[in-house]
Design a protein around this motif. Structure first.
Motif, PDB file in Angstrom:
ATOM      1  N   LYS A  48      18.485  75.740  69.949  1.00  0.00           N
ATOM      2  CA  LYS A  48      18.151  75.202  71.329  1.00  0.00           C
ATOM      3  C   LYS A  48      17.592  76.530  71.680  1.00  0.00           C
ATOM      4  CE  LYS A  48      18.073  71.214  71.222  1.00  0.00           C
ATOM      5  NZ  LYS A  48      17.224  70.036  71.508  1.00  0.00           N
ATOM      6  N   LYS A  49      16.773  76.295  72.896  1.00  0.00           N
ATOM      7  CA  LYS A  49      16.371  77.305  73.785  1.00  0.00           C
ATOM      8  C   LYS A  49      17.452  77.758  74.783  1.00  0.00           C
ATOM      9  CE  LYS A  49      12.687  78.663  76.921  1.00  0.00           C
ATOM     10  NZ  LYS A  49      11.514  78.151  77.817  1.00  0.00           N
ATOM     11  N   LEU A  50      18.012  79.114  74.357  1.00  0.00           N
ATOM     12  CA  LEU A  50      19.067  79.493  75.466  1.00  0.00           C
ATOM     13  C   LEU A  50      18.522  80.537  76.413  1.00  0.00           C
ATOM     14  CD1 LEU A  50      21.727  81.206  72.990  1.00  0.00           C
ATOM     15  CD2 LEU A  50      22.117  79.304  74.488  1.00  0.00           C
ATOM     16  N   LEU A  51      18.996  80.144  77.608  1.00  0.00           N
ATOM     17  CA  LEU A  51      18.480  80.960  78.690  1.00  0.00           C
ATOM     18  C   LEU A  51      19.844  81.886  79.295  1.00  0.00           C
ATOM     19  CD1 LEU A  51      15.697  78.783  80.311  1.00  0.00           C
ATOM     20  CD2 LEU A  51      15.570  81.036  78.997  1.00  0.00           C
ATOM     21  N   SER A  52      19.626  82.637  80.111  1.00  0.00           N
ATOM     22  CA  SER A  52      20.935  83.359  80.624  1.00  0.00           C
ATOM     23  C   SER A  52      21.160  82.955  82.102  1.00  0.00           C
ATOM     24  CB  SER A  52      21.106  84.733  80.191  1.00  0.00           C
ATOM     25  OG  SER A  52      20.227  85.215  81.041  1.00  0.00           O
ATOM     26  N   TYR A  53      22.374  82.586  82.385  1.00  0.00           N
ATOM     27  CA  TYR A  53      22.982  82.205  83.753  1.00  0.00           C
ATOM     28  C   TYR A  53      24.225  82.803  83.804  1.00  0.00           C
ATOM     29  CZ  TYR A  53      24.070  79.007  87.606  1.00  0.00           C
ATOM     30  OH  TYR A  53      24.327  78.552  88.647  1.00  0.00           O
ATOM     31  N   HIS A  54      24.179  83.731  84.629  1.00  0.00           N
ATOM     32  CA  HIS A  54      25.633  84.466  84.896  1.00  0.00           C
ATOM     33  C   HIS A  54      25.546  85.003  86.216  1.00  0.00           C
ATOM     34  CE1 HIS A  54      22.910  87.854  84.858  1.00  0.00           C
ATOM     35  NE2 HIS A  54      22.640  87.623  83.525  1.00  0.00           N
ATOM     36  N   LYS A  55      26.858  85.462  86.395  1.00  0.00           N
ATOM     37  CA  LYS A  55      27.093  85.817  88.176  1.00  0.00           C
ATOM     38  C   LYS A  55      26.157  86.407  88.906  1.00  0.00           C
ATOM     39  CE  LYS A  55      30.496  89.341  87.235  1.00  0.00           C
ATOM     40  NZ  LYS A  55      31.827  89.737  87.208  1.00  0.00           N
ATOM     41  N   PHE A  56      25.267  87.469  88.096  1.00  0.00           N
ATOM     42  CA  PHE A  56      24.209  88.225  88.696  1.00  0.00           C
ATOM     43  C   PHE A  56      23.079  87.547  89.113  1.00  0.00           C
ATOM     44  CE2 PHE A  56      27.188  90.927  86.116  1.00  0.00           C
ATOM     45  CZ  PHE A  56      27.832  91.603  87.198  1.00  0.00           C
ATOM     46  N   ASN A  57      22.976  86.506  88.105  1.00  0.00           N
ATOM     47  CA  ASN A  57      21.540  85.703  88.449  1.00  0.00           C
ATOM     48  C   ASN A  57      21.790  84.061  88.838  1.00  0.00           C
ATOM     49  OD1 ASN A  57      21.729  84.284  86.188  1.00  0.00           O
ATOM     50  ND2 ASN A  57      20.183  84.946  85.028  1.00  0.00           N
ATOM     51  N   GLU A  58      22.907  83.685  88.979  1.00  0.00           N
ATOM     52  CA  GLU A  58      23.175  82.380  89.431  1.00  0.00           C
ATOM     53  C   GLU A  58      22.512  81.815  90.508  1.00  0.00           C
ATOM     54  OE1 GLU A  58      27.902  82.411  90.343  1.00  0.00           O
ATOM     55  OE2 GLU A  58      27.105  80.683  89.498  1.00  0.00           O
ATOM     56  N   LYS A  59      22.388  82.751  91.639  1.00  0.00           N
ATOM     57  CA  LYS A  59      21.664  82.199  92.751  1.00  0.00           C
ATOM     58  C   LYS A  59      20.417  82.209  92.788  1.00  0.00           C
ATOM     59  CE  LYS A  59      25.405  83.150  96.190  1.00  0.00           C
ATOM     60  NZ  LYS A  59      26.081  84.605  96.609  1.00  0.00           N
ATOM     61  N   LYS A  60      19.734  83.292  92.178  1.00  0.00           N
ATOM     62  CA  LYS A  60      18.135  83.378  91.581  1.00  0.00           C
ATOM     63  C   LYS A  60      17.782  82.132  91.053  1.00  0.00           C
ATOM     64  CE  LYS A  60      16.213  86.999  90.157  1.00  0.00           C
ATOM     65  NZ  LYS A  60      16.260  88.442  89.485  1.00  0.00           N
ATOM     66  N   SER A  61      18.416  81.980  90.069  1.00  0.00           N
ATOM     67  CA  SER A  61      17.772  80.929  88.843  1.00  0.00           C
ATOM     68  C   SER A  61      18.022  79.591  89.546  1.00  0.00           C
ATOM     69  CB  SER A  61      18.357  80.979  87.640  1.00  0.00           C
ATOM     70  OG  SER A  61      19.305  82.016  87.294  1.00  0.00           O
TER      71      SER A  61
END
Ligand code: SAM
Length: 270
Positions: A48-61
């Motif tokens: 599956k397409k994996l995209l990053s979602y972590h504490k540094f980009n969670e608000k932006k995404s």
């Protein structure tokens, strides 16, 4: 629809059939670290397409993910290990789903604090989870934990566990604690004993991941009157007057004595 999916905390076999099905059938997967999650997904043939979602980009995404969910996409969120939102990203997204009426669910599975609580053998009827013990304010967190009537579960790093045990020993050396280390992995262990015993056990810094469990106690006898009053105000929201009254009862001293003591401290500080 958003699917929060719990993943293994060590042993890759600790994943549910439903978690695998969900990951296989979603449109895309958000994860903290794509390289790390690929190991799990490869193991189960999930492409599956994996995209990053972590504490540094969670608000932006956030906006993009919400738009995709509102457009009807089926999105899964996993963290590096365990249950999303538990000291891992996810909460902000979930809160937005609640606000915007976007359906979501959690596919249950491993969660290290709960695993450690059960492994500790301590009271499971009443417990609190305090996440990572703060670096600044360790003592305050420990005082709060030691005065909590139920079991406390906390995350701690191997490099700090001895200092944290030392803080507990300073306040209540006989308090029962458990350290669950490397759970579900090859070198899993759960050490149980008094704070003093476990501090002595860890003469050297331990390796691996750790959850600390502290047995419930009650008010600490060896807190000074000032500390006790401060704790009652700060942690239990009492006014100074209320805290003095309660502290006097707990310390089994006349109320007047407690007032006079606090007054003398005030005079000293003026
Ligand atoms: N969301 C995760 C969960 O549900 O377990 C917790 C994430 S938190 C960032 C990571 C911390 O959880 C580690 O530093 C450690 O304290 C604890 N932890 C995770 N896996 C563990 C394991 N296998 N054994 C002991 N502690 C573990």
């Amino acid at each position: 629809m958003l699917y929060l999916v719990s993943t293994p905390i060590g042993n890759l076999e600790d994943i549910s059939l439903r978690a695998i099905d969900t990951l296989k059938s979603c449109d895309l997967i958000f994860c903290e670290d794509t390289r790390r999650s690929s190991i799990l997904l490869d193991r189960y043939g999930i492409q599956k397409k994996l995209l990053s979602y972590h504490k540094f980009n969670e608000k932006k995404s956030l906006e993009g993910i919400l738009a995709d969910l509102e457009a009807g996409m089926k999105i899964a969120l996993i963290s590096d290990a365990g249950t999303p939102c538990i000291n891992d990203p996810g909460h902000i997204l979930v809160a937005q789903c609640v606000e915007k009426n976007i359906p979501f669910t959690l596919i249950p599975g491993p969660c290290s604090p709960i695993q450690a609580l059960v492994m500790s053998g301590m009271d499971t009827t009443r417990f609190q989870y305090i996440g990572f013990i703060p670096r600044n304010g360790t003592k305050k967190a420990i005082v709060q934990a030691l005065s909590y009537p139920g079991t406390t579960i906390a995350l701690e790093s191997p490099s700090r566990i001895r200092d944290t045990l030392q803080e507990i020993v300073a306040l209540d050396a006989e308090r029962r604690v458990a350290i669950a280390r490397e759970m579900t992995k090859t070198y899993e262990e759960c050490l149980r004993g008094t704070a003093k015993e476990l501090l002595a056990h860890f003469a050297k810094e331990p390796k691996g991941e750790i959850v600390l469990v502290i047995a419930g106690g009650g008010i600490l006898d060896n807190l000074t009157l000032e500390e006790l009053i401060g704790m009652l105000q700060e942690l239990h929201g009492l006014t100074l007057k209320e805290a003095i009254k309660v502290a006097a009862v707990l310390k089994k001293i006349p109320k007047r004595e407690a007032y006079n003591y606090m007054q003398s401290l005030k005079n000293l500080n003026n």
